[in-house]
Design an enzyme around this catalytic site. Structure first.
Site, PDB file in Angstrom:
ATOM      1  N   PRO A 166       0.876  -1.233  -0.102  1.00  0.00           N
ATOM      2  CA  PRO A 166       0.018  -0.047   0.094  1.00  0.00           C
ATOM      3  C   PRO A 166       0.929   1.202   0.123  1.00  0.00           C
ATOM      4  O   PRO A 166       1.749   1.285   0.872  1.00  0.00           O
ATOM      5  CB  PRO A 166      -0.737   0.081   1.378  1.00  0.00           C
ATOM      6  CG  PRO A 166       0.037  -0.920   2.283  1.00  0.00           C
ATOM      7  CD  PRO A 166       0.885  -1.927   1.309  1.00  0.00           C
ATOM      8  N   MET A 167       0.919   1.972  -1.079  1.00  0.00           N
ATOM      9  CA  MET A 167       1.746   3.354  -1.224  1.00  0.00           C
ATOM     10  C   MET A 167       0.519   4.613  -1.474  1.00  0.00           C
ATOM     11  O   MET A 167      -0.180   4.378  -2.592  1.00  0.00           O
ATOM     12  CB  MET A 167       2.737   3.204  -2.275  1.00  0.00           C
ATOM     13  CG  MET A 167       3.865   2.038  -2.066  1.00  0.00           C
ATOM     14  SD  MET A 167       5.013   1.898  -3.351  1.00  0.00           S
ATOM     15  CE  MET A 167       3.854   0.804  -4.308  1.00  0.00           C
ATOM     16  N   CYS A 169       1.998   3.188   9.756  1.00  0.00           N
ATOM     17  CA  CYS A 169       2.272   4.450   9.092  1.00  0.00           C
ATOM     18  C   CYS A 169       2.965   5.435  10.352  1.00  0.00           C
ATOM     19  O   CYS A 169       2.560   5.502  11.305  1.00  0.00           O
ATOM     20  CB  CYS A 169       1.038   5.246   8.928  1.00  0.00           C
ATOM     21  SG  CYS A 169       1.449   6.871   7.956  1.00  0.00           S
ATOM     22  N   LYS A 213      -0.682  -4.635   9.257  1.00  0.00           N
ATOM     23  CA  LYS A 213       0.386  -4.108   8.688  1.00  0.00           C
ATOM     24  C   LYS A 213       1.168  -3.591   9.878  1.00  0.00           C
ATOM     25  O   LYS A 213       0.653  -2.274  10.027  1.00  0.00           O
ATOM     26  CB  LYS A 213       0.621  -3.708   7.224  1.00  0.00           C
ATOM     27  CG  LYS A 213       1.884  -3.151   6.823  1.00  0.00           C
ATOM     28  CD  LYS A 213       2.009  -2.687   5.395  1.00  0.00           C
ATOM     29  CE  LYS A 213       3.351  -2.396   4.724  1.00  0.00           C
ATOM     30  NZ  LYS A 213       4.112  -1.536   5.449  1.00  0.00           N
ATOM     31  N   ASN A 256       8.285  -7.159   4.763  1.00  0.00           N
ATOM     32  CA  ASN A 256       8.368  -5.920   3.990  1.00  0.00           C
ATOM     33  C   ASN A 256       9.394  -5.256   4.502  1.00  0.00           C
ATOM     34  O   ASN A 256       9.786  -5.010   5.638  1.00  0.00           O
ATOM     35  CB  ASN A 256       7.124  -5.307   4.242  1.00  0.00           C
ATOM     36  CG  ASN A 256       6.994  -3.934   3.763  1.00  0.00           C
ATOM     37  OD1 ASN A 256       6.565  -2.992   4.414  1.00  0.00           O
ATOM     38  ND2 ASN A 256       7.412  -3.511   2.258  1.00  0.00           N
ATOM     39  N   ALA A 277       7.537  -2.012  -1.978  1.00  0.00           N
ATOM     40  CA  ALA A 277       7.168  -0.750  -2.173  1.00  0.00           C
ATOM     41  C   ALA A 277       7.776   0.034  -3.300  1.00  0.00           C
ATOM     42  O   ALA A 277       7.639  -0.111  -4.547  1.00  0.00           O
ATOM     43  CB  ALA A 277       6.918   0.031  -0.760  1.00  0.00           C
ATOM     44  N   ARG A 278       8.739   0.813  -2.716  1.00  0.00           N
ATOM     45  CA  ARG A 278       9.338   1.907  -3.706  1.00  0.00           C
ATOM     46  C   ARG A 278      10.093   1.261  -4.878  1.00  0.00           C
ATOM     47  O   ARG A 278       9.977   1.716  -5.940  1.00  0.00           O
ATOM     48  CB  ARG A 278      10.116   2.735  -2.956  1.00  0.00           C
ATOM     49  CG  ARG A 278       9.661   3.509  -1.870  1.00  0.00           C
ATOM     50  CD  ARG A 278      10.459   4.873  -1.404  1.00  0.00           C
ATOM     51  NE  ARG A 278       9.472   5.575  -0.640  1.00  0.00           N
ATOM     52  CZ  ARG A 278       8.988   6.608  -0.934  1.00  0.00           C
ATOM     53  NH1 ARG A 278       8.957   6.797  -2.295  1.00  0.00           N
ATOM     54  NH2 ARG A 278       8.172   7.571  -0.128  1.00  0.00           N
TER      55      ARG A 278
END
Length: 337
Positions: A53-54, A136, A178, A236, A260-261
């Protein structure tokens, strides 16, 4: 060097676009997709490859692109549950999908069980699971009681999971969290065990604390949780290519690997490409045209994809292109696309 890379890009065929359209069901919005049991996927014995999730990035068009390159499971960006439940406008803005966009997990930020359960009931016809963001680290999220602030509230996390479980009858619909980790990993184990007792389906572990940004992730934290829990665990953090993903999966025993990135720079990462193939650009153009991507999003994803293979002056020039026509002319001139 850049000219050589441009020639290499020109050498790739554009044959994935047709395959992508066929595999993703882009022309078959009436097709009804049966629910995928994500826990069964994770317990299959094969490494499940997951797009993270980004915020701003992992929306339908990008998910469509990476699914064409061996991504097994995609997350939406984090969606704040309360306005999503209260506002049709927020739902239309934050969540878009189609028949090819499966299996899919919708990630929510929430600070109470009612908001999370209400949001889960809205998306259950269109997704295979929901995820509660407990990682987050941004200050705005933590100040609202979202994200990593929940790491300090295991009883609340447990209650939120139980409230969703009491509302969602379908046992195949997964509920996951997460997380980031505590400095004292035993606290992380305790949190996850409470979540497990509440009925969590699986857990993703980002091996940094909320205070850490560029420090190396801790794969041993994932290995510890893998040995302490009976539910599937996904790793992750700090995954830059498929080989590294495979090594981390073997080291930790994780059931899946989330990226992710690195996936933004190379959407073909899970297909084993060390660097982005030109097909990614061709396919992004096709997906963007099909799904009507706004110029800013269309352009920014291309900036991210081209960054590793372009010089600083080239990046500056490309970043300052201001129209779709200018972007297409640039890609044709420099890469034959």
């Amino acid at each position: 060097m850049i000219q050589t890379q441009a020639k290499q890009l020109k050498g790739f065929s554009g044959n994935i676009t047709a395959t992508l359209t066929h595999r993703m069901g882009l022309c078959d919005d009436q097709h009804k997709h049966s629910r995928t049991n994500i826990v069964e996927m994770l317990l299959s014995g094969q490494m499940v490859k997951i797009s993270a999730p980004m915020v701003r990035y992992s929306k339908l068009p990008f998910r469509t692109l990476v699914r064409g390159y061996d991504c097994d499971l995609c997350f939406t960006p984090m969606i704040v549950a309360n306005p999503f439940v209260r506002s049709i406008k927020a739902r239309d803005s934050e969540f878009t999908t189609n028949s090819g966009d499966r299996p899919l997990v919708v990630q929510f930020a929430a600070s109470n069980g009612k908001d999370l359960a209400d949001a889960a009931e809205i998306v259950i016809p269109f997704a295979d699971g929901i995820d509660l963001n407990c990682g987050c680290p941004q200050s705005w999220a933590m100040s609202e009681g979202y994200g990593a602030s929940l790491l300090q509230k295991p009883e609340l996390v447990k209650d939120m999971i139980q409230q969703v479980r009491s509302r969602i009858a379908d046992p195949d619909f997964s509920i996951s969290i997460k997380i980031r980790v505590h400095e004292d990993l035993q606290r992380t184990v305790d949190l996850c065990r409470q979540a497990e007792a509440a009925g969590i389906s699986w857990i993703t572990v980002h091996g940094r604390t909320p205070a850490e940004r560029k420090q190396p992730a801790r794969p041993h934290a994932t290995a510890l949780l893998r040995s302490a829990l009976s539910v599937p665990v996904v790793i992750n953090g700090d995954v830059h290519n498929l080989q590294q993903a495979q090594k981390l999966q073997q080291f930790t025993g994780a059931h899946g690997v989330m990226v992710a990135r690195s996936l933004l720079a190379n959407p073909a990462l899970f297909a084993g490409f060390e660097t982005m193939p030109a097909d990614c650009i061709s396919d992004w153009l096709a997906v963007s045209t099909r799904l009507g991507v706004p110029f800013a999003t269309f352009h920014h994803h291309l900036c991210l994809m081209l960054e590793p293979i372009t010089s600083r002056p080239e990046r500056w020039h490309f970043q300052h292109l201001s129209s779709t026509a200018a972007v297409l002319d640039y890609l044709h001139l420099h890469y034959g696309i």
